[in-house]
Structures are given as structure tokens and as C-alpha cells.
Design an enzyme around this catalytic site. Structure first.
Site, PDB file in Angstrom:
ATOM      1  N   ASP A 471     129.721 106.314  29.501  1.00 36.31           N
ATOM      2  CA  ASP A 471     130.946 106.424  30.305  1.00 36.31           C
ATOM      3  C   ASP A 471     131.951 107.325  29.604  1.00 36.31           C
ATOM      4  O   ASP A 471     132.613 108.147  30.215  1.00 36.31           O
ATOM      5  CB  ASP A 471     131.551 105.030  30.551  1.00 36.31           C
ATOM      6  N   ARG A 475     136.328 105.373  22.871  1.00 37.49           N
ATOM      7  CA  ARG A 475     136.909 104.040  22.684  1.00 37.49           C
ATOM      8  C   ARG A 475     135.805 103.017  22.408  1.00 37.49           C
ATOM      9  O   ARG A 475     134.637 103.378  22.214  1.00 37.49           O
ATOM     10  CB  ARG A 475     137.725 103.653  23.912  1.00 37.49           C
ATOM     11  N   GLU A 477     133.682 101.458  23.842  1.00 36.95           N
ATOM     12  CA  GLU A 477     132.645 101.317  24.865  1.00 36.95           C
ATOM     13  C   GLU A 477     131.484 102.244  24.531  1.00 36.95           C
ATOM     14  O   GLU A 477     130.538 101.846  23.912  1.00 36.95           O
ATOM     15  CB  GLU A 477     133.200 101.599  26.267  1.00 36.95           C
ATOM     16  N   ASP A 484     128.448 105.226  36.472  1.00 33.65           N
ATOM     17  CA  ASP A 484     128.877 106.558  36.061  1.00 33.65           C
ATOM     18  C   ASP A 484     127.694 107.532  36.075  1.00 33.65           C
ATOM     19  O   ASP A 484     127.808 108.668  36.550  1.00 33.65           O
ATOM     20  CB  ASP A 484     129.497 106.503  34.654  1.00 33.65           C
ATOM     21  N   GLU A 749     139.248 110.113  32.942  1.00 31.48           N
ATOM     22  CA  GLU A 749     138.760 108.903  33.608  1.00 31.48           C
ATOM     23  C   GLU A 749     139.530 108.615  34.900  1.00 31.48           C
ATOM     24  O   GLU A 749     138.979 108.162  35.885  1.00 31.48           O
ATOM     25  CB  GLU A 749     138.916 107.702  32.666  1.00 31.48           C
TER      26      GLU A 749
HETATM   27  C1  BGC Z   1     133.870 102.088  32.144  1.00 31.72           C
HETATM   28  C2  BGC Z   1     133.481 102.702  33.445  1.00 31.72           C
HETATM   29  C3  BGC Z   1     132.601 101.737  34.143  1.00 31.72           C
HETATM   30  C4  BGC Z   1     133.483 100.559  34.432  1.00 31.72           C
HETATM   31  C5  BGC Z   1     132.860  99.494  35.253  1.00 31.72           C
HETATM   32  C6  BGC Z   1     134.700 100.906  32.456  1.00 31.72           C
HETATM   33  O1  BGC Z   1     135.229 100.282  31.357  1.00 31.72           O
HETATM   34  O2  BGC Z   1     134.455 102.986  31.287  1.00 31.72           O
HETATM   35  O3  BGC Z   1     133.410 103.999  33.603  1.00 31.72           O
HETATM   36  O4  BGC Z   1     131.870 102.205  35.188  1.00 31.72           O
HETATM   37  O5  BGC Z   1     134.034 100.012  33.277  1.00 31.72           O
HETATM   38  O6  BGC Z   1     133.612  99.302  36.288  1.00 31.72           O
END
Ligand code: BGC
Length: 894
Positions: A471, A475, A477, A484, A749
């Protein structure tokens, strides 16, 4: 005289023979891959010719092992050059196979034999591992180093290394790094599929004493991952460990295996701490020089522990490694209002810095990473959330070169602490790191802002295709979010060769898929962190395999993924509370759609989630039916087509009014209904007009993740190209060019990740490198320039430009499986031109925008008179011309 005639004939024949040639040999769609374990790898090549309308008539493949022929296909009458299966003697493990091909074209000309290309096999059968899992006797936070000396006494014919780890590894032989990959063994669903890599190390061995070394880092296996990290031990084992063996084959035919076992030695070195999110600490005082060369005194090192970790999850790696693509230098040294010393690299990117410095012994330098500066020009890291993203370097006192090994950062700016005086930009470089995916396309136009948007899309891809599609890269994640990837897939295929990359990731998708068919939100999944079965996210299981097949034309992707596709559709069928109406479960919906605070007049574009679900449900059933048909499973194809039809009917009954409104009158609702063919024929133009009204009413886009990839496409398909351009060119929030006007170098984003006054909303989720909204890239290629496939793998294609938006020129190139295709249109005073290049062995329908077929010229004459192109008709403002390979320049006088 006779002789002269012969000479003349030969001279006339020679250049003609050279008019067809073969290049770009690939195995399993990769250039000279290592670790191939298929019994029948897929061979492919590109046929080239400067002539028009050339098709491959036949091919002949030869494969050799040590110079000995192991397969001669003989002349095969076929136009296949994309999915030719190896058909020779059974392949041996750890062996290099060389191959070449020649082709005949449909004019009877034969190419020269191609240059030889090769592949290296992995372990062809289970049970070839002699290595044992080893871990250092004592494990701390520091990166373990493992070493073993061995001797080579006879001439070596070949040496192949197989390596993997829990955590990441870097391997070396005699002091040199094995391969150029970073972050091996890559990220997969480790407990089910742990990749090992295969390396040809023949040239790395030396006569006499040799040393084999491994350094380990926590990597994805052992770093805490996820925004609520800490509680999760994701995988089965909590310590770094390695498994490796080198198989040496001597010229006399004998073999020797150097494998990890209880005789190895362990220690630690300069990498004192390393995790994915927080970064790496390197203490140069702790470097053990020469540790990975023979003769090093490892007397103070400790032993290793042998562990009986499982081996049945080991698989050979079959996608491109992650590598450094380029090095960039700082464009500016900044002192921020707060007094921070900052370097600006001018481009938001992903990778890591290289820092060369001579400091005092023990001097600590801390380098922090950020994507943006705040509105005052200060270093901004709030959007990294809990990820520290810092390199800490401790100087030895000598000339040090620091580069992290087991972490990566998303950054444009570096903040440097611990250096007195001014920063010297010469001390810093940035390595741009992502999977080794070949470039597969380019887009450019007369509009510089749109060109910057295209650059941002490509940088979004670079930053987020680091072994898995993520994604975001910065950060806490950096996860394989399914939605995505689904949204961005086609844009990715136009820009880079992501064929093997996604084939790998889809295997993990299937491995992580729940027994009831639900697909997890992120892949590889982290149980307990996320859920499964969300509409538009889980549909990655059907959408990507199908689109992959359309982009690349190899039906093995469907063979591999079909059980997973079916399982997901069957799950949805089973969840319907009314026949074929799926309206249960929790969903993300049209994530990050246009919404306003204190929305008193109700302009937020909220799309009813069950309506979205129904569209994705029908579409997944539909593509599963198509996949079944390709695989020859006719009964199943009929069943899933029926599910799709019933789901569409249920959709119309539940959500469509007779006047062509949907229960959610949003752009996303109309777009999904049209894009996924949810509506009866007669209603489509009515609903398209409702969509157009919605676009005009707002004057901007309101779609979130799920509507965005399709809105422009649906608009141009239904005759609203002007509106598609209006959306594309809007410079205010929300719109694609708004970030460009704000100086963005990647895709954000949110439509408003930064406000016009450069303040940055701290909403906990605000990445400046999130490719999802970059899904407009597909439209730039497919609709604006108009280059797209009309059958799987671009065997047939079309060029149908959508001219407008004040553009005077647009060009796209795409490397199809058959070779490079290109299209460029120019709209000048009095003359419109469309130049296309179509690869050998394919055909294309060219749609030339024109008022009638009569005004279209090719080669200076009316197109109807051309012997190279055939005029097929005229409709809806386009003259349709069919061509084969070659370059064609159409002109229309205005
Ligand atoms: C991510 C997204 C992902 C979403 C789920 C986020 O924290 O960065 O791109 O699809 O969570 O809804």
C-alpha cells in the site's frame, strides 16, 4: 556468367534472410532465471522484422546441457512464441541449460539462430537438501554472522548455492556478495511457502581454501509488523536461522556438498539492530574485517545450534529479486526553520541511503527519513506513525561507508543529526530499490503536468513493488493490501513487467485464503491484524489472474489460480441472504471517497456498500466463468456465467430504478454498474447519462479506491471523453493534477494529503506514496492514446485514441509479450496524424478519428487503396483499419 548470376542471387537473398530475427529470449517469462523447477518451463521470444504484416509460421528450438543437445523441437508449424513448453529430456537439478531458437515467417524466410540464452534449474525433487537449519548459539538483537571454511582441491565444473533463512540473509563467498539481491529470501507466507534462492557460484570458488558466510537480519519474518505491532508473532519461529548448501560438481564428475550444519561458527558484527519499520543501527567499530574470507581466525566465535525446523514449506523462488536500480544524489542541502540539517533528493523514493564519512571513533550519526516538509518547511514524520525509520551510524574513526542491509525507507528528505558544521552532500547517496522488473511502457504528451503525473505513477510503482505489492512504503504498514493491488494492477502491467511478480504473490494469496474461500485483506496475511472477504479487496483473487492472463497471455496463471478464484466466488454465493444478492459482512467500501466534514447538504459521495458488493460479486463470477472457458471447463464456465447473470438480475431488482437511478446516486455506483455490465442493454446509456450528470454536478471526481480505476474508462466508452479529460486535468482538490501543482513526485494516498497552504492533515493515515489513485495510468495508455489488447497477451490489439483535453500530442509505448507496440497521435492545425507500431506476429485494429473513411490517408494515398492495411468500415467518428505488424502513419486533413 553463371557465377555472376549465382552471386547476384545470393546477394539478393542475404538481406532478405536478415529481415526476420529473434530476440528477448525468456524462460518462465524471465530473462535467464535461476532456480527454475518446472518440468516444462515456458520458453518465449520476440520476432522482429522491419517489414509489414509479418507473422511467425514456424519455430525450432534447441536446448543444450554442457554443449550436448537435450531437446530439438524440430520445425514446429505454429505462431506461438509466448508459451512454448520445453519438451526435452527431464531436467536435472542445479544445472545450466542453454537454448536458442529460429523462426520462419509467413513469407518463407528463416531467421538466423538466436544468440544462446540460458536458465539454471533449482532442486528438481524434494529431499535434495543436505543442509540443516542452524542458528547462532546465542541470539541477541544484533545480526548473526555464520561462517564455514571448505577446500576445493580439484578443478570445478560448476557450483550452485541454495540459500534461505528465517529473517533475511546476505550470503558471501570469499568476501564477495553472492548475487545482487536485497532482502532475500523475499516475503511470502513463510509457514506455508518459504522461498530459497539458487545461485550459480562457479566463478566465486577458488582453488584451495574457501569461506562461505551468511549474515542474517530480522526482516519481515521477525520484525514486528502492522500498526498495532507488538502482539503479533506472525510466523512459527522466533529466532533468525539459516539453511544453505553449495553443491560443487568437479570436472571429474564427483560432487561435494558444503551445507549448514553443526560445524559452522557464529558471531555478530557491525549490524547491532535492524527492523523493517524502525531502521538499522550499524556500529563500524564492530566490523570483523575478513570474516567471510578463508584463513580468518574465528577462535573467539561460538558454535551454532542445529534446529529441526520444517523443510516441507520450501519452494524455489520464481520471481525477480529486489535490487538497486539507481543511485541518486541530493539536490539541495536545507537548514529548516527549526535548525534541522536536511538533504533533499528531489524525488520521493524507496530504498536506503549510503553515507560515507570519517568521524571520531564512537561518534553517532542519526539519519531520519521523511517524504515531505511541513508548511513551515520543517522535517515531517508524523505520517510514519510508529515507524521510527532511522539509521543510526557509529563511526570507527576511519573512513566508513554505511548502508543498511535489512531495512528500507520511503523518503525524499534525510535529516542528519550528529555532524558538527555543514553537511557535505557528497557524503550521501540514495539507492533506489525495488524488484527487478523490466520497463514495459512509457507515456508522454504535450501536457507537462500530465507527464509529471505519469512520472508520479511510475515512482509509485517503483516504491511499492518491493517483492510484494504494498500500500505504501514508509509508515507502520508496508503491507500487501489486496484492494490496492487490485486497483493498480493494469496500470502496473502497462509500465513494468509484473508477470512473475504477481504470479508469486497470487500463490501466497491462495496459500493464505481461508478454507471457506475468503481472501485475506493483506497478502502475505497477518492473522489477527486484518480480516478477510472484503468486497473489492478479496476480488483481487479473480480480477488479477484474469487481467494477468489478458495482459500476458499465459493461461498457466489461470490453471494455478482457478481453485482460488472459484473458492472466493463460492463463498459469496453461500453468503447471499436472498438468491444471488450478497449483502452481508463488513466491508471497506469505496475507500477514501470524497467526503466533507459537517456535511449539512449531503454532498459526501457515500456509496451503499451492498451495491458495491453486488457489482464485484457479479464480476468475480463473470471472470471465473471466462477462466473456466479458457481452461476448457465448459460446465463450470456455464455455472459461473449463470451465477453472474443471476447476480446482475438481483442487482437490478434491488438497486436500479426504472428511471436509471441507483440507490446510491454516486459516481462510483454508476461507474461500477457500467464497468461490470450490471445493467440491461437498454438501461446502459441512461445510466451513463446519470453518471455524466453526476460528474458535471460536482465538477470533479468523487470516487474512492473502488470507483477510481474505471471512471475515466467508462466515461470515454460512453462518449463523455470531454468529462474524462475534465477530471484528468483538474488542478484543484480533488483531482489528479492537484498534487502535481503542489510539487508531488509520487501519488498521494488521499486527494488532499496536503492542503493548498501546505498544512498536512494528521488523520493517522496519510501516505505520500500510495499508488492506488495512480490507477488513472491505465486510462492514459488504454483510452487516451488508446493502445490495448483485444485478446489475451496482445495477440490481437487495438489503437483507439480519445482525442481531447487540449492535447496536441500523446504517445504510449508498451512492451507486449510479442514485442514493442507504440502509438502516437498529433493534433495540429489542419492535420491529424496517428502513427502506430505493431509487433510481428500480431494484428491490430486501428481506429482513426475522422469524419469519414475517405479522408484517411496512409503512405500518401487513400487508406482504401493500401495493399498493407485493410479498411474495415466507419462508425462513431472512427475509420477502422486492420493492420499486421510494422509501422503505419495515418493522416487526416482537417
Ligand atoms: C491501507 C490501504 C488499505 C486500507 C484498507 C490502509 O491502512 O494503507 O491502502 O487498502 O488500509 O482499507
Amino acid at each position: 556468367m553463371k557465377r555472376l548470376l549465382l552471386l547476384f542471387i545470393v546477394a539478393a537473398w542475404l538481406p532478405a534472410a536478415a529481415q526476420v530475427s529473434v530476440s528477448s529470449l525468456k524462460v518462465n517469462h524471465m530473462t535467464e532465471p535461476s532456480g527454475v523447477v518446472d518440468a516444462e518451463p515456458v520458453l518465449s521470444w520476440v520476432v522482429e522484422s522491419p517489414d509489414r504484416n509479418v507473422m511467425q509460421q514456424a519455430y525450432e528450438v534447441r536446448v543444450y546441457r554442457d554443449g550436448r543437445s537435450v531437446w530439438r523441437s524440430g520445425r514446429v508449424e505454429s505462431d506461438d512464441c509466448v508459451t512454448v513448453a520445453y519438451g526435452g529430456e527431464p531436467l536435472a537439478s542445479g544445472t545450466r541449460y542453454e537454448w536458442q531458437v529460429r523462426v520462419w515467417d509467413d513469407r518463407g524466410r528463416v531467421s538466423k539462430w538466436s544468440e544462446r540464452s540460458s536458465w539454471l534449474t533449482g532442486m528438481m525433487t524434494a529431499g535434495e537438501w543436505q543442509a540443516k537449519w542452524i542458528l547462532p548459539e546465542e541470539q541477541t538483537d544484533a545480526s548473526p554472522m555464520l561462517r564455514k571454511e571448505f577446500s576445493v582441491s580439484k578443478p570445478v565444473a560448476s557450483a550452485v548455492a541454495y540459500i534461505t533463512s528465517h529473517g533475511m540473509y546476505e550470503a558471501s563467498i570469499n568476501g564477495a556478495k553472492v548475487g545482487d539481491a536485497h532482502y532475500a529470501p523475499g516475503w511470502t507466507s513463510y509457514d506455508k511457502r518459504l522461498q530459497y534462492q539458487t545461485y550459480d557460484v562457479t566463478d566465486m570458488l577458488q582453488k584451495g581454501a574457501n569461506a562461505f558466510g551468511l549474515v542474517l537480519g530480522r526482516g519481515w519474518y521477525l520484525s514486528l509488523l502492522g500498526w498495532s505491532s507488538g502482539e503479533h508473532q506472525i510466523y512459527a519461529y522466533d529466532r533468525m536461522a539459516a539453511l544453505a548448501q553449495i553443491v560443487v560438481t568437479y570436472r571429474d564428475g564427483s560432487r561435494e556438498v558444503i551445507a549448514t550444519d553443526g560445524t559452522w561458527r557464529s558471531s555478530t558484527g557491525e549490524i547491532v539492530h535492524s527492523t523493517i519499520y524502525d531502521g538499522e543501527t550499524i556500529d563500524a567499530r564492530l566490523i570483523q574485517h575478513g570474516w567471510n574470507t578463508a584463513g580468518f581466525d574465528d577462535g573467539s566465535w561460538r558454535g551454532v545450534t542445529v534446529a529441526d525446523y520444517p523443510m516441507d514449506n520450501l519452494v524455489s523462488s520464481d520471481s525477480e529479486p529486489v535490487v538497486t536500480h539507481e543511485y541518486r544524489t541530493p539536490v539541495e542541502v536545507i537548514t529548516t526553520p527549526k535548525g534541522e540539517k536536511v538533504l533533499d533528493f528531489g524525488q520521493n523514493m524507496v530504498g536506503r541511503e549510503i553515507f560515507t564519512y570519517k568521524g571520531r571513533p564512537g561518534q553517532e550519526i542519526v539519519i531520519s527519513h521523511a517524504e515531505v516538509l511541513d508548511e513551515k518547511g520543517n522535517f515531517y514524520t508524523v505520517n510514519l506513525r510508529s515507524a521510527k525509520a532511522q539509521s543510526r551510524y557509529i563511526c570507527s574513526g576511519g573512513e566508513d561507508r554505511f548502508e543498511p542491509s535489512f531495512t528500507f525507507y520511503g523518503f525524499r528528505y534525510l535529516k542528519v543529526e550528529g555532524i558538527e558544521g555543514d553537511l557535505d552532500p557528497e557524503d550521501f547517496k540514495a539507492a533506489v530499490i525495488f524488484s527487478d522488473l523490466a520497463e514495459a511502457g512509457s507515456f508522454s504528451s504535450s501536457n507537462e503536468q500530465v507527464n509529471q503525473l505519469q512520472s508520479n505513477i511510475q515512482w509509485g510503482l517503483r516504491g511499492n513493488f518491493l517483492d510484494i505489492p504494498t500500500d505504501c512504503p514508509q509508515r507502520d504498514e508496508r503491507l500487501g493490501w489486496a484492494g490496492d493491488a487490485q486497483v493498480f494492477f493494469r496500470t502496473a502491467t502497462f509500465n513494468r513487467d509484473v508477470q512473475s511478480f504477481f504470479r508469486k504473490w497470487l500463490k501466497d494469496l491462495a496459500a493464505d485464503q481461508h478454507a471457506d474461500g475468503q481472501v485475506t485483506d493483506i497478502i502475505p496475511t497477518i492473522e489477527g491484524l486484518v480480516g478477510a472477504g472484503r468486497t473489492g479487496w478479496a476480488d483481487v483473487a479473480t480480477i488479477v489472474p484474469w487481467q494477468h492472463y489478458m495482459a500476458y497471455g499465459d493461461k498457466r496463471i489461470l490453471e494455478n489460480q482457478y481453485p482460488s478464484m472459484k473458492a472466493w466466488v463460492d463463498f459469496m454465493v453461500g453468503q447471499c441472504t436472498e438468491p444471488y444478492l450478497w449483502n452481508t459482512g463488513w466491508h471497506y467500501g469505496d475507500w477514501l471517497f470524497y467526503s466533507v466534514d459537517n456535511d449539512t447538504s449531503g454532498v459526501s459521495a457515500v456509496t451503499y456498500k451492498p451495491l458495491i458488493q453486488q457489482c464485484f460479486f457479479a464480476n468475480s463470477a463473470d471472470v471465473t466463468a471466462k477462466a473456466a472457458a479458457v481452461l476448457g471447463l465448459d460446465k463450470e464456465a456455464a455455472y459461473y456465467a449463470d451465477v453472474a447473470a443471476k447476480a446482475r438480475e438481483a442487482f437490478c431488482n434491488a438497486y436500479l430504478t426504472p428511471a436509471g437511478y441507483l440507490v446510491s446516486a454516486t459516481q462510483t455506483a454508476y461507474v461500477l454498474a457500467l464497468n461490470f455490465d450490471m445493467l440491461p442493454e437498454a438501461m446502459r446509456p441512461v445510466v451513463a447519462a446519470r453518471l455524466a450528470d453526476k460528474v458535471r454536478e460536482y465538477g470533479h471526481i468523487t470516487t474512492g479506491f473502488l470507483g477510481t480505476p474505471y471512471i475515466s474508462h467508462v466515461l470515454s466508452e460512453w462518449g463523455y471523453t470531454d468529462l474524462a479529460y475534465m477530471l484528468l486535468l483538474r488542478q484543484q482538490y480533488p483531482g489528479w493534477l492537484y498534487p502535481v501543482t503542489m510539487g508531488a513526485t509520487t501519488i498521494w494516498e488521499r486527494w488532499n494529503s496536503m492542503m493548498p497552504d501546505r498544512t498536512i492533515p494528521n488523520n493517522g493515515m496519510n501516505s505520500f506514496n500510495h499508488y492506488s489513485y495512480g490507477a488513472i495510468g491505465d486510462w492514459l495508455y488504454r483510452d487516451a492514446v488508446g493502445l490495448h489488447e483485444t485478446s489475451a497477451g496482445f495477440k490481437t490489439m487495438a489503437v483507439k485514441p480519445h482525442v481531447g483535453g487540449g492535447f496536441t500530442q500523446m504517445r504510449a509505448e508498451h512492451v507486449t509479450p510479442y514485442g514493442r507496440a507504440a502509438a502516437e497521435w498529433r493534433d495540429a492545425e489542419g492535420l491529424f496524424t496517428l502513427e502506430v507500431t505493431i509487433p510481428v506476429n500480431t494484428t491490430a485494429e486501428i481506429y482513426v478519428p475522422s469524419a469519414s473513411a475517405d479522408e484517411v490517408m496512409l503512405d500518401g494515398a487513400a487508406v482504401a487503396a493500401s495493399k498493407d492495411a485493410s479498411l474495415e468500415g466507419y462508425a462513431d467518428g472512427y475509420t477502422r483499419v486492420k493492420v499486421g505488424s510494422g509501422t503505419y502513419r495515418f493522416e487526416v486533413k482537417r
